[in-house]
Design a protein around this motif. Sequence first.
Motif, mmCIF file in Angstrom:
data_model
loop_
_atom_site.group_PDB
_atom_site.id
_atom_site.type_symbol
_atom_site.label_atom_id
_atom_site.label_comp_id
_atom_site.label_asym_id
_atom_site.label_seq_id
_atom_site.Cartn_x
_atom_site.Cartn_y
_atom_site.Cartn_z
ATOM 1 N N THR A 24 1.910 75.448 32.667
ATOM 2 C CA THR A 24 0.705 74.620 32.747
ATOM 3 C C THR A 24 1.002 73.224 33.271
ATOM 4 O OG1 THR A 24 -0.091 75.855 30.831
ATOM 5 C CG2 THR A 24 -1.344 73.912 31.451
ATOM 6 N N ALA A 65 1.353 73.367 36.937
ATOM 7 C CA ALA A 65 0.051 73.665 37.538
ATOM 8 C C ALA A 65 -0.826 72.414 37.575
ATOM 9 C CB ALA A 65 -0.651 74.776 36.755
ATOM 10 N N GLN A 73 -10.519 72.883 38.226
ATOM 11 C CA GLN A 73 -9.256 73.504 37.839
ATOM 12 C C GLN A 73 -8.483 72.608 36.861
ATOM 13 O OE1 GLN A 73 -6.827 76.475 40.458
ATOM 14 N NE2 GLN A 73 -6.413 74.403 41.140
ATOM 15 N N ILE A 110 -0.424 76.794 42.417
ATOM 16 C CA ILE A 110 -1.097 76.611 41.127
ATOM 17 C C ILE A 110 -1.347 77.965 40.469
ATOM 18 C CG2 ILE A 110 -3.238 75.836 40.018
ATOM 19 C CD1 ILE A 110 -3.295 73.671 42.371
ATOM 20 N N LEU A 137 -7.444 73.428 32.974
ATOM 21 C CA LEU A 137 -6.052 73.348 32.518
ATOM 22 C C LEU A 137 -5.925 72.432 31.294
ATOM 23 C CD1 LEU A 137 -4.296 73.231 36.001
ATOM 24 C CD2 LEU A 137 -3.829 74.926 34.218
ATOM 25 N N SER A 190 -2.197 70.459 40.809
ATOM 26 C CA SER A 190 -3.653 70.298 40.949
ATOM 27 C C SER A 190 -4.020 68.849 41.268
ATOM 28 C CB SER A 190 -4.361 70.735 39.663
ATOM 29 O OG SER A 190 -4.163 72.115 39.439
ATOM 30 N N TYR A 199 1.957 79.252 39.202
ATOM 31 C CA TYR A 199 2.375 78.537 37.992
ATOM 32 C C TYR A 199 1.589 79.041 36.776
ATOM 33 C CZ TYR A 199 5.091 74.967 40.537
ATOM 34 O OH TYR A 199 6.037 74.301 41.289
ATOM 35 N N ARG A 200 0.282 79.186 36.949
ATOM 36 C CA ARG A 200 -0.563 79.615 35.827
ATOM 37 C C ARG A 200 -0.202 81.032 35.377
ATOM 38 N NH1 ARG A 200 -6.775 77.658 36.424
ATOM 39 N NH2 ARG A 200 -6.692 78.153 34.187
#
Length: 409
Positions: free
Chosen positions: A333, A336, A362, A324, A366, A340, A327-328
């Motif tokens: 997104t 991610a 989280q 995650i 996002l 998540s 990815y971020r």
Amino acid sequence: MLRRLIAIATATILFSSSLTLAQSKKPKPPDKFPPNPLEITTPDPLSPRSPKDQQPLTLQERQKLEPALDALNQEAAAKLQAGEPEAAFEIWNRELRLRRFFGSLAEVQALSRVGAIAWNQNNGEEVQYITQRLQAIQKQTQSEKKTAPIDLELWRSLGQAYQNVRSSKPAIEAYNQVLLVVRQQKDPIALVETLQTIGELHLSWFDYPKAAPIYEELLSLATSLSDRANEVIYLQRLAYIYEQTNQPQQSLNVLNKLAEIYVNDNNLTKIPQLKLAIASDYESLAKKDPKLLLEAFKNYQEAYTTAWQLQQFVPAGEALQKLIALYRSQGQTDEALQASQILVQTQAQAANFYGMMQAYDQIGQLYLERKEFPQALTAFQKGLKLAQQLKHEEAYFTEQIEKLSKTNF
């Protein structure tokens, strides 16, 4: 008034004079340490001859003195057991002085024995006395080396004695002397044992740069002998060393060898943590070579997949958290968010409610980034329920929900 001024002036003069006298007769500073009791030369009733007489003991002298010294050792041990450590070490020091008559090897072995006891008893002075005596023997042995062959047993005993008093540097020096000889003798068993000892000593003092080549050599020896068990141990040691010294490329080389061994041995339980470490190294290397980020992604994904299959939910969650974050950092997104959502399920399987709460936070963050406020609100509400159960971060989630409630979706 005049008398008072005269009295003050007189007192000042007398004080100055006495101060000058005191300064001119400075006391001698006391000795920093008391004399080493192992160097006392006062004749002992048990001495078979003068300590200056370097001739070896006769058989008759040896047979008479040895049991007497063994008795001193037992008497000292009894005193220590009875709670009289000062008396015990006084007797042991007497025994150690007399052990000199039996030669350096016997003396070093006795110093090693008493040194271990002194260290365990936290007797710093005794440890210092024994260390000083060991250094004197080492110095003498070093000078004799020029005219006589190296006494392997003596150097090994010196190394062990230094270990017992936690004196690492001279211990390594002693074992290096042993290493020279066993290399010349081409004794593979002794070579491995000596290298192992030196490697452990370097590690115990966090001297990773010196430990690395020792374990690299041990790994090479184990590989050539097809010694799989030790090969794994040395690879694990090297992985730790390269991690501590922040050498990701060297670490990768070692970890990939370990992974290959574990797969070949069908020891899959070790793979998730190993893949996590490999991915982390690729992530470090990607700072200079961004193309390697793909390898980091791949290994984090493999770490998660393998951990989930093995029902190792803690490392599975750790792999997802790393994914995650990655990815971020790349602005991915959607990926991610997907990871998540899987993380919530993984933390639920691990019964990690705190981890679930963090995962919902989280997810909420996002969705906020994507300006998808209803979904963010739902995530924070789920996080609040867990926070209330845990009695932790309740105010934080309440604040997030209140902010969103004021937003026109």
